[in-house]
Design a protein around this motif. Structure first.
Motif, PDB file in Angstrom:
ATOM      1  N   ASP A  49       0.827  -1.210   0.000  1.00  0.00           N
ATOM      2  CA  ASP A  49       0.000   0.000   0.000  1.00  0.00           C
ATOM      3  C   ASP A  49       0.857   1.254   0.000  1.00  0.00           C
ATOM      4  O   ASP A  49       0.512   2.247  -0.636  1.00  0.00           O
ATOM      5  CB  ASP A  49      -0.921   0.026   1.220  1.00  0.00           C
ATOM      6  N   ARG A  50       1.942   1.220   0.756  1.00  0.00           N
ATOM      7  CA  ARG A  50       2.863   2.356   0.844  1.00  0.00           C
ATOM      8  C   ARG A  50       4.284   1.830   0.787  1.00  0.00           C
ATOM      9  O   ARG A  50       4.581   0.764   1.306  1.00  0.00           O
ATOM     10  CB  ARG A  50       2.666   3.134   2.141  1.00  0.00           C
ATOM     11  N   THR A  96       2.528   5.876  -2.102  1.00  0.00           N
ATOM     12  CA  THR A  96       1.964   4.690  -2.755  1.00  0.00           C
ATOM     13  C   THR A  96       2.815   4.382  -3.984  1.00  0.00           C
ATOM     14  O   THR A  96       3.553   5.251  -4.479  1.00  0.00           O
ATOM     15  CB  THR A  96       0.514   4.944  -3.191  1.00  0.00           C
TER      16      THR A  96
END
Length: 80
Positions: A34-35, A49
Motif C-alpha cells: 500500500d505504501r 503509494t
C-alpha cells in the motif's frame, strides 16, 4: 514457500487488520504494498503509494515509469 504463497499469506494477515512491514529488492513485488518507503544510504528518501512514487519519477524521457524506473530516478535525483 514460494513468493506467491508468501504474498497470499501476507495479504491474508493484512485483511485481518495487521500492519506488515516488508523489505524487498524486487521493485515489482514492492508494487503489492500500500505504501513504500525508499531507503538509500541509510536515509528514507521517498515515501508514498506505488502510483505516487511512479508519478514523481515521470520525466521527458520516461512518461510511464515502472516501479524500478521510479526507484532509479529517485535515487539519481537524490545523488544530484
Amino acid at each position: 514457500m514460494t513468493r506467491r504463497e508468501f504474498w497470499t499469506h501476507i495479504n491474508g494477515v493484512v485483511e485481518k487488520g495487521v500492519t506488515v512491514m516488508v523489505t524487498t529488492h524486487f521493485m515489482d513485488e514492492a508494487e503489492y504494498c500500500d505504501r513504500i518507503g525508499l531507503v538509500y544510504r541509510g536515509k528514507l528518501i521517498a515515501i508514498g503509494t506505488p502510483d505516487e512514487l511512479k508519478e514523481s519519477a515521470v520525466t521527458d524521457e520516461q512518461s510511464d515509469p515502472t516501479m524500478e524506473d521510479a526507484f532509479i530516478e529517485i535515487i539519481q535525483r537524490n545523488d544530484r
